[in-house]
Design an enzyme around this catalytic site. Structure first.
Site, PDB file in Angstrom:
ATOM      1  N   ASP A  20       9.609   1.095   4.684  1.00  0.00           N
ATOM      2  CA  ASP A  20      10.721   0.430   5.369  1.00  0.00           C
ATOM      3  C   ASP A  20      11.642   1.443   6.040  1.00  0.00           C
ATOM      4  OD1 ASP A  20       9.569  -1.752   4.242  1.00  0.00           O
ATOM      5  OD2 ASP A  20      11.238  -2.266   2.924  1.00  0.00           O
TER       6      ASP A  20
ATOM      7  N   GLU B 219      17.343   3.917  -2.834  1.00  0.00           N
ATOM      8  CA  GLU B 219      16.852   2.610  -3.289  1.00  0.00           C
ATOM      9  C   GLU B 219      16.245   2.717  -4.692  1.00  0.00           C
ATOM     10  OE1 GLU B 219      16.567  -1.370  -2.193  1.00  0.00           O
ATOM     11  OE2 GLU B 219      16.402  -0.041  -0.482  1.00  0.00           O
TER      12      GLU B 219
ATOM     13  N   GLY C 277      17.693 -11.072   3.042  1.00  0.00           N
ATOM     14  CA  GLY C 277      16.691 -11.483   2.070  1.00  0.00           C
ATOM     15  C   GLY C 277      15.422 -12.032   2.683  1.00  0.00           C
TER      16      GLY C 277
ATOM     17  N   THR D 210       0.824  -1.212   0.000  1.00  0.00           N
ATOM     18  CA  THR D 210       0.000   0.000   0.000  1.00  0.00           C
ATOM     19  C   THR D 210       0.855   1.259   0.000  1.00  0.00           C
ATOM     20  OG1 THR D 210      -0.108  -0.164   2.407  1.00  0.00           O
ATOM     21  CG2 THR D 210      -1.985  -1.033   1.177  1.00  0.00           C
TER      22      THR D 210
ATOM     23  N   SER E  25      13.766  -6.139   5.933  1.00  0.00           N
ATOM     24  CA  SER E  25      14.381  -4.866   5.544  1.00  0.00           C
ATOM     25  C   SER E  25      15.830  -4.710   5.971  1.00  0.00           C
ATOM     26  CB  SER E  25      13.551  -3.682   6.051  1.00  0.00           C
ATOM     27  OG  SER E  25      12.307  -3.660   5.429  1.00  0.00           O
TER      28      SER E  25
END
Length: 389
Positions: free
Chosen positions: A175, A163, A124, A35, A128
Site C-alpha cells: 500500500d 503501521e 474503510g 502476497t 488504503s
C-alpha cells in the site's frame, strides 16, 4: 480540493505564516492479494483520489489535527510528548504514527504542527486511506524539516514500520509503496521480497477501471488479517523443514504441490496455496498485459477472486455478491475483490460503453441481496504522493 483545505485551515488556525499543501493518492491492487507479506509479487496502481493536507509548523511541540471527514471530532489536540502506541483511538493514530516512525529512524520531529486533512477515498473501503494519510504525513515531514536524504521508498518503508509497530497491523509494503511511488497511467510490478519494481503501462483501450465499494466497513487490526498472516508464517516454517526457502513467494505451483504435505493443517495448506498460486497469477497477468492480452488479464483477475474466496477465505457475502454480479454483466473483462478483504471494494475492468449498465445492474442486485447500497467509482491511474504547488 486544495483550496477547500486551505480555506478550512485559515478558518480554524489562521491564514498567516508558511502553510504548505500536500497530496497522497489512494491505491487499488489490480492483482496479487495477500502476497506482499509472503515475499511475492503485487501489481497496484495509484489513483487520482486521495488525501489532501495543509500544514504549518508551530514553535512549540503541540499538535492540532482537524479532519474535514470527521468534523464531529473537531480539533484533536495532542503533543509530540504524547505518543501512545496502539492507543490513539481515532484517525490521528496514522499521522502521529508516522511522526513517531521518523523519530525512531533517526529523523527527529522537534516542532509541532497545525494540520488539516481532507480525503476523498471512502474510509474503510480497502483503497488504503490509512496508508495515504501515513504517506502524505511522511512527505510533509520530509519537506518541512528538509530531510532530503529520505527517499520516497524510505517513506513507504517508514509507513509500513509505523503501521506494524505503532498501529499494530502486520501489513506488507504494497500500500505505502504504491502510494509513494505511483506513476500516471502505469501500475507497479513489485517484487516484495527485494523491492525490485518496474512500471508497466496499463493500456485499457475501450475499457476503464471501476471500483465498487461494498460499504461494509472493516478495520484491519480487528479483522482476521493478522490471523491470515500468522497462518502463512506457520505454513512457511513447516515447509522450511523440507525445503530451503525464505518465503512462500519463492515457490512455483509445481514446487508447492511437491512439499504441501509438510503443512500439517489443511486450513493452513489452503492459505499457503493461495499465496503461491496468487503470486504466479500476478506474474502471468503482467505478462498478459505486456502482450496486450487484456482478456487473459481478466481471466486471471477472476481466478484470483475464486482463490481469495475459497482458499484464503477473506471475501464474504458482500464482496462475493459484487463480483458474481459483475461476472454476469456484459462488457466485464475481469472482476475481483481488492485489498485485505472482509469488506471494502472490488475492482473491475469494464468496457466503456457498458459502464452505466454495469453500475445500474450490479448496484440493484447488491442492494436487493445485501440490503443497502454500494457506491461506484470510475477511476484513473495517477501519480504518487508529493508537494502541491
Amino acid at each position: 480540493m486544495k483550496q477547500q483545505v486551505l480555506d478550512c485551515f485559515a478558518k480554524l488556525f489562521g491564514g498567516e505564516g508558511d502553510i504548505r499543501t500536500y497530496f497522497a493518492p489512494g491505491r487499488v491492487n489490480l492483482i496479487g492479494e495477500h502476497t506482499d507479506y509472503n515475499g511475492g509479487h503485487v501489481f497496484p496502481c495509484a489513483l487520482t483520489i486521495g488525501t489532501y493536507m495543509a500544514a504549518r509548523k508551530r514553535e512549540d511541540r503541540k499538535l492540532r489535527f482537524y479532519s474535514m471527514n470527521f468534523e464531529k471530532l473537531g480539533v484533536v489536540e495532542s503533543s509530540l510528548d504524547e505518543f501512545q502506541m496502539g492507543k490513539e483511538g481515532n484517525w490521528t493514530a496514522y499521522p502521529k504514527g508516522m511522526m513517531w516512525a521518523f523519530c525512531q529512524k533517526g529523523f527527529p520531529v522537534e516542532q509541532g504542527f497545525d494540520i488539516v486533512l481532507y480525503g476523498n477515498i471512502p474510509n474503510g473501503s480497502g483503497l488504503s486511506s490509512s496508508a495515504s494519510v501515513e504517506t502524505v504525513t511522511g512527505v510533509m515531514l520530509r519537506d518541512m524539516f528538509g530531510y532530503d536524504t529520505i527517499s520516497m521508498i524510505d517513506i513507504a518503508l517508514y509507513g509500513q514500520f509505523s503501521e506494524n509497530n505503532y498501529n499494530g497491523v502486520n501489513c506488507g509494503i504494497m500500500d505505502q509503496f504504491a502510494i509513494a511511488m505511483g506513476k500516471k497511467d502505469c501500475a507497479i510490478f513489485l517484487d516484495t521480497s527485494d523491492l525490485k519494481y518496474e512500471y508497466a503501462p496499463v493500456k485499457l483501450e475501450g475499457a476503464r477501471i471501476v471500483i465498487s465499494c461494498s460499504n461494509k466497513k472493516r478495520g484491519l487490526g480487528d479483522s482476521k488479517y493478522n490471523e491470515r498472516r500468522s497462518e502463512c508464517e506457520t505454513a512457511l516454517a513447516e515447509i522450511q523443514k523440507v525445503k530451503d526457502i525464505k518465503s512462500l513467494g519463492e515457490l512455483t505451483e509445481e514446487e508447492f504441490e511437491a512439499v504441501k504435505d509438510a503443512i500439517k493443517d489443511p486450513v493452513r495448506q489452503k492459505r499457503a496455496k493461495h499465496a503461491v498460486y496468487e503470486n504466479q497469477r500476478t506474474v502471468q497477468a503482467v505478462a498478459a498485459l505486456k502482450a496486450n492480452d487484456i482478456a487473459k488479464f481478466g481471466e486471471l483477475m477472476n481466478a484470483s477472486h475464486v482463490s481469495l474466496r475459497d482458499d484464503y477465505e477473506v471475501t464474504g457475502i458482500e464482496l462475493d455478491t459484487l463480483v458474481e454480479e459483475a461476472w454476469n454483466c456484459p462488457g466485464v473483462i475481469g472482476s475481483r475483490m481488492t485489498g485485505a478483504g472482509f469488506g471494502g471494494c472490488t475492482v473491475s475492468i469494464v468496457k466503456t460503453e457498458d459502464i452505466d449498465n454495469f453500475i445500474a445492474k450490479v448496484g440493484a442486485a447488491y442492494k436487493e441481496k445485501i440490503g443497502y447500497a454500494a457506491d461506484f467509482y470510475v477511476v484513473d491511474i495517477g501519480d504518487g504522493a508529493g508537494v502541491l504547488k
